[in-house]
Scaffold this active site. Sequence first.
Site, PDB file in Angstrom:
ATOM      1  N   GLY A  75       0.822  -1.196   0.000  1.00  0.00           N
ATOM      2  CA  GLY A  75       0.000   0.000   0.000  1.00  0.00           C
ATOM      3  C   GLY A  75       0.862   1.255   0.000  1.00  0.00           C
ATOM      4  N   GLY A 128       0.295  -5.466   0.943  1.00  0.00           N
ATOM      5  CA  GLY A 128      -0.994  -5.480   0.277  1.00  0.00           C
ATOM      6  C   GLY A 128      -1.006  -6.289  -0.999  1.00  0.00           C
ATOM      7  N   GLU A 151       6.371  -5.811   7.401  1.00  0.00           N
ATOM      8  CA  GLU A 151       5.788  -4.747   8.205  1.00  0.00           C
ATOM      9  C   GLU A 151       6.550  -4.409   9.482  1.00  0.00           C
ATOM     10  OE1 GLU A 151       2.760  -5.926   5.337  1.00  0.00           O
ATOM     11  OE2 GLU A 151       4.112  -7.057   6.636  1.00  0.00           O
ATOM     12  N   ASP A 159      -0.548  -7.785   7.912  1.00  0.00           N
ATOM     13  CA  ASP A 159      -1.998  -7.621   7.854  1.00  0.00           C
ATOM     14  C   ASP A 159      -2.494  -8.212   6.539  1.00  0.00           C
ATOM     15  OD1 ASP A 159      -1.036  -5.546   6.181  1.00  0.00           O
ATOM     16  OD2 ASP A 159      -2.721  -4.239   6.667  1.00  0.00           O
TER      17      ASP A 159
END
Length: 367
Positions: A75, A128, A151, A159
């Site tokens: 992202g 993402g 991350e 995530d």
Amino acid sequence: MTETGLNPAELEAAILFEQRGSLGVVVLNRPKAVNALTAGMCELMLAQLQSWAVDDAIDQVLVYGNGDRGLCAGGDIVAIYRDALDQQAGGGNNSSAAFWATEYRLNSLISRYPKPYIAFMDGLVLGGGVGISAHGSHRLVTERTRCGMPETTIGFVPDVGGTFLLSRAPGETGTHAALTGSHLAAADVLFLGMADEFVPSERLSELALALESEPVDEVLPRFVAAAPASALQQEQQLIDEAYAAQSVEQILSSLRSVTTEDQETAAGYAQTIESKSPTALKVALASLRRSRELSSLEEALDQEYRVGLRLLAGHDMAEGIRAQVIDKDRNPQWQPASLAEVSDSDVESYFVRNGEHELGLAAAVQS
């Protein structure tokens, strides 16, 4: 990871949808940004996939990224940096929360898609990018694949369902991938269970053409090749023994205590982990352990949303992005600075339910 002010024309150009024969095609089209996702792109993709799911003219769906660098590098973290700073200053910007809610719904839809969903996981597939590929029914890697959930490097945790995927990898290899944030080659992605087949990159265009008129399960065997050996699989015994510990401190101690021929490898793992955010490391480990006990991807996404909102409001996420992307000094000043300063109660606080701010995906798919 939030919308970056793309005007309507730019947004329309950033993600392309085509019908080629009976194949629905999603093309991520921001090659200069390695096809990084924005909120608007996820909204458009979610709507298009929902439409194709009930369209009798579409038999299967393909997603790939334009350019030669990768499917998707994640992202837009510059936007989330701005959002995090705004929250630290007491602002009311909730654009990241809105983006995550859409993105996670997209991940859930992909995992439950009623038609074959084929992802070309070529080049970089990070964060993402994993979310829009590794939940699909046909996940194809190449010799160019570099996939991972990095991350913890920016003070965040895996995530987009990453905790669900990694918690189900063989032994403790998923724990290793999450804490180190390593970029993994195709064979390792296959070993982790995040991809299905290896296809040489030079054959992807030919495969895409065949998919326009033939079912993927009939076409794919003509293109599949043997993947190289997985380095992660070869190191699994070392990883399983060290990462089975119940705390990050114990994992590091186990890695530092290795005296066999794996000593250098283990020390390298420890050094990598020690460079990450102490808070993110402890919350990531707790997220993985909890995700093992969850029965659905949606439960994991609900948990990741809960955790993500609290990390967004903290110090380390903005600081990690600053060090890696904004100032690029690669010298984040984590707060707290040591694992010892992150208590069990601190970690538990990230998992407390958010009341009206819950994502509620698990309840939605059950209703």
